[in-house]
Design an enzyme around this catalytic site. Structure first.
Site, PDB file in Angstrom:
ATOM      1  N   LYS A 121       0.914  -1.239   0.052  1.00 34.23           N
ATOM      2  CA  LYS A 121      -0.062   0.028  -0.064  1.00 34.23           C
ATOM      3  C   LYS A 121       0.918   1.141   0.077  1.00 34.23           C
ATOM      4  O   LYS A 121       1.678   1.327   0.985  1.00 34.23           O
ATOM      5  CB  LYS A 121      -1.093   0.047   1.338  1.00 34.23           C
ATOM      6  CG  LYS A 121      -1.770   1.155   1.237  1.00 34.23           C
ATOM      7  CD  LYS A 121      -2.504   1.599   2.372  1.00 34.23           C
ATOM      8  CE  LYS A 121      -3.152   3.056   2.262  1.00 34.23           C
ATOM      9  NZ  LYS A 121      -3.539   3.301   3.919  1.00 34.23           N
ATOM     10  N   GLY A 143      -8.332   9.361   9.898  1.00 30.67           N
ATOM     11  CA  GLY A 143      -8.639   9.143  11.212  1.00 30.67           C
ATOM     12  C   GLY A 143      -9.746  10.248  11.736  1.00 30.67           C
ATOM     13  O   GLY A 143      -9.865  10.340  13.097  1.00 30.67           O
ATOM     14  N   GLY A 161     -11.227   7.713   6.569  1.00 31.62           N
ATOM     15  CA  GLY A 161     -12.608   8.758   6.949  1.00 31.62           C
ATOM     16  C   GLY A 161     -13.856   7.900   7.625  1.00 31.62           C
ATOM     17  O   GLY A 161     -14.519   8.648   8.253  1.00 31.62           O
ATOM     18  N   ASN A 169      -8.886   1.901  10.156  1.00 31.84           N
ATOM     19  CA  ASN A 169      -7.957   1.532  11.293  1.00 31.84           C
ATOM     20  C   ASN A 169      -8.773   2.112  12.366  1.00 31.84           C
ATOM     21  O   ASN A 169      -9.066   1.393  13.394  1.00 31.84           O
ATOM     22  CB  ASN A 169      -6.570   1.878  11.352  1.00 31.84           C
ATOM     23  CG  ASN A 169      -5.935   1.224  12.143  1.00 31.84           C
ATOM     24  OD1 ASN A 169      -4.624   1.773  11.936  1.00 31.84           O
ATOM     25  ND2 ASN A 169      -6.229   0.981  13.262  1.00 31.84           N
ATOM     26  N   THR A 170      -8.833   3.534  12.596  1.00 31.56           N
ATOM     27  CA  THR A 170      -9.309   4.323  13.924  1.00 31.56           C
ATOM     28  C   THR A 170     -10.541   3.879  13.941  1.00 31.56           C
ATOM     29  O   THR A 170     -10.843   3.850  15.316  1.00 31.56           O
ATOM     30  CB  THR A 170      -8.842   5.818  13.343  1.00 31.56           C
ATOM     31  OG1 THR A 170      -7.434   6.037  12.933  1.00 31.56           O
ATOM     32  CG2 THR A 170      -9.100   6.526  14.663  1.00 31.56           C
TER      33      THR A 170
END
Length: 332
Positions: A175, A236, A263, A284-285
């Site tokens: 990535k 995030g 997002g 992730n977040t």
């Protein structure tokens, strides 16, 4: 006293006996050579030659590994997706940063059903070589690692990072993200395009983080990107998909998989991305910072599946006015 060499290892001064090889250094640090990559004076040293390369006084070395940066039997078997010739059933990709610890991270991955995780490449802690590593909790033989270039702000930084990643783990599916500045973490598309061209030329298979612009996405595809990953909102932020129109246009014009990257804040955001026709979602977040990351991981799994099913089913047409569900004929 035997002669010694002065080295710099991961930014710290270190000494070792004259005549030692890089393999000797790695062993002296109690590191597993199968889990690290080594750069000496700016050049990657192939793992197979570590024992053959003698250290010299003044050498500068970087030793890196992967840090936090599943099979789903319930998904429809004929609805898999393919990127660079590799087929997956889960359309959810999760990150490996911000978790309380590696154990929680591994539990979240299992709950999400994800088959791919993104991993950052960071220096080995040579002061504590026995510290836990991500590979101890998430087995790269069972889950596909997707090394990323998080924190890179130039094409050269990103290219260097991924060359080390390939040496550390052998992965060519990567990535790529090249950030423009630290406040918004928006991608620098000029540097991103440059890095994509170089990496594709070296045999990498870059999945590329980009702005939600159909023209930029097509340029990346032409440069060798095997997937384009437009942001839904700043990294995030948890703001959800801010521009559905451009995401849909990217999907319509792409000849490679399209995955929303960044997002997503909650399950409905993931469902929206899939309803727009995206091949997958990376997050992730949204999971790691939830009050219950494991439960949120499961929610995201179900949301991606629901959004994909809704897209395949084809939604009803929208109307300006009401249309009764029950027939009016025979009304009492």
């Amino acid at each position: 006293m035997a002669a010694e060499l002065s080295l710099t290892v991961n930014g710290e001064p270190r000494r070792i006996a004259a005549g030692a090889s890089i393999a000797d250094l790695v062993q002296s640090l109690e590191l597993n050579p199968l889990k690290v990559a080594v750069e000496r004076n700016g050049a990657i040293v192939p793992r197979s030659t570590l024992a053959d390369v003698a250290l010299a006084d003044g050498d500068v070395l970087e030793i890196v590994h992967f840090v936090g940066g599943g099979e789903d039997n319930t998904m429809t078997k004929d609805d898999s997706w393919t990127v660079a010739g590799r087929t997956f059933r889960s359309r959810l990709i999760v990150g490996t940063g911000k978790y309380r610890d590696f154990a929680q991270n591994a539990a979240a991955v299992a709950a999400s059903g994800a088959e791919i995780v993104t991993v950052a490449v960071r220096r080995v802690n040579v002061s504590d070589p026995k510290a836990p590593m991500l590979t101890d909790f998430i087995d790269p033989a069972k889950i596909t690692y997707l090394p990323n270039t998080a924190g890179c702000f130039t094409a050269d930084e990103a290219i260097r990072t991924l060359r080390l990643a390939r040496e550390a783990g052998g992965w060519d599916l990567v990535k790529l993200e090249v950030l423009g500045e630290a406040r918004t973490l928006y991608p620098d598309m000029r540097e991103t395009l440059k890095a994509t061209e170089v990496l594709a030329g070296e045999g990498f298979l870059p999945m590329v983080y980009c702005v939600d612009d159909p023209i930029a996405a097509k340029q990346l595809e032409d440069a060798g990107a095997v997937a384009v990953m437009p942001l839904g909102a700043p990294i995030g932020s948890g703001l959800g998909i801010q521009n559905r129109v451009t995401i849909r246009l990217i999907v319509e014009g792409a000849g490679v998989p399209v995955l929303v990257d960044a997002g997503v804040g909650t399950a409905s955001d993931a469902a929206v991305a899939m309803e727009l026709g995206c091949d997958g979602v990376l997050m992730n977040t949204a999971i790691a910072e939830a009050k219950d990351p494991i439960l949120m991981a499961r929610a995201m799994k179900l949301a991606v599946e629901a959004g994909r099913d809704a897209y395949r089913a084809g939604r009803m047409a929208t109307r300006k006015y009401a249309d009764p569900s029950s027939p009016l004929a025979g009304l009492i």
